[in-house]
Design an enzyme around this catalytic site. Structure first.
Site, PDB file in Angstrom:
ATOM      1  N   PHE A   1     -56.041-128.222  45.931  1.00 57.63           N
ATOM      2  CA  PHE A   1     -56.026-127.553  44.542  1.00 57.63           C
ATOM      3  C   PHE A   1     -55.306-126.340  44.781  1.00 57.63           C
ATOM      4  O   PHE A   1     -55.792-125.438  45.313  1.00 57.63           O
ATOM      5  CB  PHE A   1     -57.486-127.526  44.245  1.00 57.63           C
ATOM      6  CG  PHE A   1     -57.737-126.839  42.754  1.00 57.63           C
ATOM      7  CD1 PHE A   1     -57.548-127.975  41.532  1.00 57.63           C
ATOM      8  CD2 PHE A   1     -57.799-125.546  42.402  1.00 57.63           C
ATOM      9  CE1 PHE A   1     -57.601-127.462  40.492  1.00 57.63           C
ATOM     10  CE2 PHE A   1     -57.869-125.202  41.279  1.00 57.63           C
ATOM     11  CZ  PHE A   1     -57.815-126.154  40.144  1.00 57.63           C
TER      12      PHE A   1
ATOM     13  N   ASP B   1     -52.585-120.578  50.983  1.00 58.38           N
ATOM     14  CA  ASP B   1     -53.332-120.366  49.619  1.00 58.38           C
ATOM     15  C   ASP B   1     -54.844-120.168  50.279  1.00 58.38           C
ATOM     16  O   ASP B   1     -55.646-120.788  50.460  1.00 58.38           O
ATOM     17  CB  ASP B   1     -53.217-121.498  48.625  1.00 58.38           C
ATOM     18  CG  ASP B   1     -54.124-121.450  47.395  1.00 58.38           C
ATOM     19  OD1 ASP B   1     -54.986-120.314  47.597  1.00 58.38           O
ATOM     20  OD2 ASP B   1     -53.956-122.387  46.622  1.00 58.38           O
TER      21      ASP B   1
ATOM     22  N   LYS C   1     -59.266-114.579  43.095  1.00 58.08           N
ATOM     23  CA  LYS C   1     -60.821-114.538  43.184  1.00 58.08           C
ATOM     24  C   LYS C   1     -61.255-113.320  43.632  1.00 58.08           C
ATOM     25  O   LYS C   1     -61.452-112.323  42.836  1.00 58.08           O
ATOM     26  CB  LYS C   1     -61.106-115.785  43.898  1.00 58.08           C
ATOM     27  CG  LYS C   1     -60.688-117.135  43.062  1.00 58.08           C
ATOM     28  CD  LYS C   1     -61.619-118.366  43.927  1.00 58.08           C
ATOM     29  CE  LYS C   1     -61.238-119.660  43.108  1.00 58.08           C
ATOM     30  NZ  LYS C   1     -62.012-119.904  42.091  1.00 58.08           N
TER      31      LYS C   1
HETATM   32  C1  LIG Z   1     -57.393-122.441  46.414  1.00 58.91           C
HETATM   33  C2  LIG Z   1     -57.460-122.309  45.052  1.00 58.91           C
HETATM   34  N1  LIG Z   1     -55.976-122.013  44.520  1.00 58.91           N
HETATM   35  C3  LIG Z   1     -55.903-121.660  43.371  1.00 58.91           C
HETATM   36  C4  LIG Z   1     -56.611-121.398  42.561  1.00 58.91           C
HETATM   37  C5  LIG Z   1     -56.302-121.474  40.890  1.00 58.91           C
HETATM   38  O1  LIG Z   1     -57.053-120.008  40.850  1.00 58.91           O
HETATM   39  P1  LIG Z   1     -57.105-119.550  39.173  1.00 58.91           P
HETATM   40  O2  LIG Z   1     -58.151-120.431  38.553  1.00 58.91           O
HETATM   41  O3  LIG Z   1     -57.296-118.189  39.217  1.00 58.91           O
HETATM   42  O4  LIG Z   1     -55.706-119.809  38.575  1.00 58.91           O
HETATM   43  C6  LIG Z   1     -58.058-122.041  42.814  1.00 58.91           C
HETATM   44  C7  LIG Z   1     -59.187-122.329  41.930  1.00 58.91           C
HETATM   45  O5  LIG Z   1     -60.225-122.595  42.157  1.00 58.91           O
HETATM   46  C8  LIG Z   1     -58.203-122.412  44.139  1.00 58.91           C
HETATM   47  O6  LIG Z   1     -59.654-122.520  44.677  1.00 58.91           O
END
Ligand SMILES: Cc1ncc(COP(=O)(O)O)c(C=O)c1O
Length: 398
Positions: A134, A221, A250
């Site tokens: 994700f 990520d 986050k």
């Molecule tokens: C690993 C990861 N990358 C990217 C995102 C996307 O982040 P945002 O919701 O701040 O766009 C999330 C959100 O849950 C995530 O867990």
């Protein structure tokens, strides 16, 4: 009476919201608009690193709000320099671009990968991505995401991705052998939304080796698993490797929206003037939140704390759920914990709420805990005390 479970009239109905409105919090405790207390084992999905209303963060943010919230990237922003220096120090990397969210950080990382490819003369660069990944909900990041539910209805997807299973180095070696268009490997060090699935240390070390040999970028990520959650600043540090590109968001701002792309030497000069930008990114309020979050984490020993209290929480869950039919696996790295059950368990969200506990359920069958890093041992024990009977009762149902 809590707020009724119905869509809010003017807010688009894109979330399955629980029928409760939270009004204030302190540490790992929050209260709803009716005065009911909850223990927060979710931290706004890995966002509230310092819990709620942290006594050191609140005055710092108040001070910043009274001075400057936003200027523009037309001007120098010294707090950006300060946060970038702190991020480079704790990651060992070399430079940072600031945005506002996880998907934005990932979108920027994908732009870096493509530009890196074009700079090398590869006209149709491809990025290796993962099953169950994700990365966000923009068109490019949902295309990189490995979940058909997130993609459905938004086709055509962005091209230029090849998908592989996690922890399978042979699949990467096959790409190295057969696909001259690959420019980068892009993965979560620990998959969050996909169900708390860690990339194994040997796998990460193997990826680092192959990326070096092939001249590919290793892009990790760490939006969900970074910023101390696993007991080190970044989850990949357990494997003793460094990425070339690391998107963050986050937990970095303890609740103030922020995103960052941290890059190493290989990616440092890929983007130049005019290649990337954002209005809000790097504003003084978000930067101050980041600077203070990292400072407080360091001063208060929150990395060590996340490791020890996380181990205590996972041990408690394992002890209470041991041998229970229907518990498939408990996966834990510091304060990032997934309890995989044998069947979909979304109903546990409401049941936990009714019992005074905030949790999440992801990938249909995984109860996910991402508490604030300030959670105490007594609070961790209380999470076990509330949650385990709910899981036992759920599994006892036909
Ligand atoms: C690993 C990861 N990358 C990217 C995102 C996307 O982040 P945002 O919701 O701040 O766009 C999330 C959100 O849950 C995530 O867990």
């Amino acid at each position: 009476m809590n707020a009724p479970a119905r869509p809010m009239p003017h807010v688009l109905d894109t979330y399955g919201r629980l029928p409760v409105a939270l009004s204030h919090g302190r540490g790992c405790r929050v209260w709803d608009s009716e005065g009911r207390e909850y223990l927060d084992a979710l931290a706004g999905i890995a966002v509230n690193t310092l819990g709620h209303a942290h006594p050191k963060l609140v005055p710092a943010l108040q001070d910043q709000v009274a001075k400057l919230i936003h200027t523009s990237n037309y001007y120098q922003i010294p707090l950006q320099e300060q946060l970038a220096a702190a991020l480079c120090e704790i990651s060992g990397l070399s430079g940072v671009f600031f945005g506002n969210s996880g998907l934005e950080a990932n979108e920027g990382a994908l732009k870096i990968a493509r530009k890196y490819g074009h700079d090398k003369g590869i006209d149709r660069p491809e990025v290796i991505v993962y099953e169950r990944a994700f990365h966000g909900r923009s068109i490019a990041t949902l295309s990189a995401t490995g979940n058909p539910k997130v993609q459905k209805g938004f086709e055509p997807l962005v091209e230029g991705f090849v998908r592989v299973p996690l922890n399978d180095l042979a699949a990467i070696e096959a790409q190295a052998r057969d696909n001259p268009n690959v420019v980068a490997v892009f993965l979560e060090t620990i998959q969050g939304e996909g169900g708390i699935n860690p990339a194994r240390n040997e796998y990460l070390q193997g990826l680092r080796r192959i990326c070096d040999a092939q001249g590919w970028l290793l892009m990790l990520d760490e939006v969900q698993c970074g910023i101390g959650r696993t007991g080190k600043w970044f989850a990949h540090q357990w494997a003793g490797i460094q990425p070339d590109v690391m998107p963050l968001a986050k937990g970095l701002g303890s609740g103030v929206p922020i995103g960052a792309i941290v890059v190493g030497p290989k990616a440092l000069n890929v983007l130049g003037p005019g290649n990337h930008g954002t209005t809000f990114g790097g504003n003084p309020l978000a930067m101050r939140a980041g600077v203070e979050t990292l400072r407080i984490m360091r001063d208060d020993g929150l990395l060590e704390h996340a490791a020890t209290v996380g181990a205590r929480l996972a041990d408690g869950l394992r002890r209470e759920l041991a041998g229970l039919d229907g518990v498939t696996e408990i996966r834990a790295a510091g304060l990032m914990i997934g309890i995989e059950l044998a069947r979909p368990c979304g109903v546990l969200l409401q049941r936990a709420l009714d019992a005074g506990l905030l949790i999440s359920v992801t990938a249909d069958r995984v109860v996910r805990l991402l508490p604030p890093l300030v959670i105490s041992e007594a609070e961790a024990d209380r999470v076990v005390e509330i949650l385990c009977p709910l899981i036992r009762a759920f599994l006892a149902e036909a």
